[in-house]
Design a protein around this motif. Sequence first.
Motif, short mmCIF file in Angstrom:
data_model
loop_
_atom_site.label_atom_id
_atom_site.label_comp_id
_atom_site.label_asym_id
_atom_site.label_seq_id
_atom_site.Cartn_x
_atom_site.Cartn_y
_atom_site.Cartn_z
N SER A 47 94.45 -35.45 -111.76
CA SER A 47 94.21 -34.45 -112.80
C SER A 47 93.69 -35.13 -114.04
N LYS A 48 94.30 -36.26 -114.37
CA LYS A 48 93.91 -36.99 -115.57
C LYS A 48 92.49 -37.55 -115.43
N ALA A 49 92.16 -38.03 -114.22
CA ALA A 49 90.84 -38.62 -114.00
C ALA A 49 89.74 -37.56 -114.10
N GLY A 50 90.09 -36.30 -113.80
CA GLY A 50 89.09 -35.23 -113.82
C GLY A 50 88.15 -35.32 -112.62
N GLN A 51 87.36 -34.28 -112.40
CA GLN A 51 86.35 -34.29 -111.33
C GLN A 51 86.92 -34.36 -109.91
N PHE A 52 88.21 -34.09 -109.74
CA PHE A 52 88.79 -34.14 -108.39
C PHE A 52 89.45 -32.80 -108.04
N THR A 53 88.91 -31.73 -108.60
CA THR A 53 89.52 -30.41 -108.43
C THR A 53 89.68 -30.02 -106.96
N LYS A 54 88.61 -30.20 -106.21
CA LYS A 54 88.63 -29.76 -104.81
C LYS A 54 89.62 -30.59 -103.99
N PHE A 55 89.59 -31.90 -104.19
CA PHE A 55 90.50 -32.76 -103.43
C PHE A 55 91.96 -32.45 -103.81
N LEU A 56 92.18 -32.19 -105.10
CA LEU A 56 93.53 -31.82 -105.55
C LEU A 56 93.98 -30.53 -104.89
N GLN A 57 93.06 -29.56 -104.79
CA GLN A 57 93.40 -28.30 -104.12
C GLN A 57 93.83 -28.55 -102.69
N LEU A 58 93.07 -29.41 -102.01
CA LEU A 58 93.41 -29.72 -100.61
C LEU A 58 94.74 -30.46 -100.52
N THR A 82 97.41 -46.15 -100.18
CA THR A 82 96.15 -46.18 -100.92
C THR A 82 95.43 -44.86 -100.66
N VAL A 83 94.98 -44.22 -101.73
CA VAL A 83 94.28 -42.95 -101.58
C VAL A 83 92.81 -43.15 -101.92
N PHE A 84 91.93 -42.68 -101.03
CA PHE A 84 90.49 -42.67 -101.29
C PHE A 84 90.14 -41.24 -101.70
N ALA A 85 89.86 -41.06 -102.98
CA ALA A 85 89.67 -39.71 -103.49
C ALA A 85 88.19 -39.39 -103.68
N PRO A 86 87.69 -38.40 -102.94
CA PRO A 86 86.30 -37.97 -103.15
C PRO A 86 86.22 -37.02 -104.34
N PRO A 87 85.25 -37.22 -105.22
CA PRO A 87 85.11 -36.32 -106.38
C PRO A 87 84.50 -34.99 -105.95
N ASP A 88 84.48 -34.05 -106.85
CA ASP A 88 83.93 -32.72 -106.55
C ASP A 88 82.50 -32.79 -106.05
#
Length: 265
Positions: A47-58, A82-88
């Motif tokens: 949330s703090k990093a921003g741009q990860f709305t969709k991944f956060l939803q999932l 370790t989490v690999f987070a794709p941005p929106d």
Amino acid sequence: MASRLAAALLLAVVALLTSVAPLACGQAASAPSPAPAPPKTITAILSKAGQFTKFLQLLQSTREAEQITNQLKGKPSNGGLTVFAPPDSAFSALPAGTLNSLSDQQKTSLVQFHVVSAALPAAQLETVSNPLRTQAGDTGRGKYPLNLTADGSSVNVSTGVVNATLDATPLYAGDRLVVYQVSKVLLPWALYGPPVPAPAPSPAESKKKKKATPDAVADAPAAETAAGTTTASAAARAGGTPAGVRAASSCVVALAAVAALWWAI
Ligand SMILES: *[C@@H]1O[C@H](CO)[C@@H](O)[C@H](O)[C@H]1NC(C)=O
Ligand SMILES: *[C@@H]1O[C@H](CO)[C@@H](O)[C@H](O)[C@H]1NC(C)=O
Ligand SMILES: *[C@@H]1O[C@H](CO)[C@@H](O)[C@H](O)[C@H]1NC(C)=O
């Protein structure tokens, strides 16, 4: 004369104690036991990093965020994640309907495929052994293999279906949780790859020494350790209380001494 001097001395002592006591008491009241800062949750980090709305939803709809948090609360022997987070932007780059076609169970597997079952700080990326084991389980051919290759300047991640790059500077690097941004949604072979034909044992194949994979042993998700943690943190809180009580009681003693001195005069 002597009694006046004594009285003056007493007054001085009392004045000193009166000015010091509130300070000590204030400190005792405002300094609870030093509890370790709770580890950041994956939700808070993204949330703090921003741009990860969709991944956060999932992460939330599949309850994987909760799972990650619970797992990190467990014994340190769990080794971290370790989490690999794709941005929106990575999600918008997917062909339409790529995710809609998945069942809930498949969505969970997709999200779990982005979570490696070990904490991998940047310095360790070059020495990982492929395939990496993710929370999605089976790393076998046609299942959920994930390969990572790094050479200092670049880090590539491959699923067999997509090739992506990793931002080698983690978004977050804790002792037990490391989060990187990955350029693409990691589509696992099991959900998006071509069907893998049943291996027909050819002479060449049977000659190839097949290393027994330790992966097969630990297929069950290892996340249910919340109970042990609750006890541990309760114990930590309980351990903190006596110090506070001691501080408070010494405060009372000091105030009583002051009162006694006043009384004596
Ligand atoms: C990552 O992939 C790119 C493009 O395929 C390639 O040029 C680069 O050498 C790769 N890096 C590593 C460490 O494999
Ligand atoms: C991943 O690495 C393993 C071991 O080096 C290799 O056998 C496999 O073909 C690789 N898979 C992909 C998708 O790169
Ligand atoms: C991924 O990279 C490998 C090696 O660079 C290449 O052989 C393969 O075709 C690439 N796959 C995709 C889907 O781009």
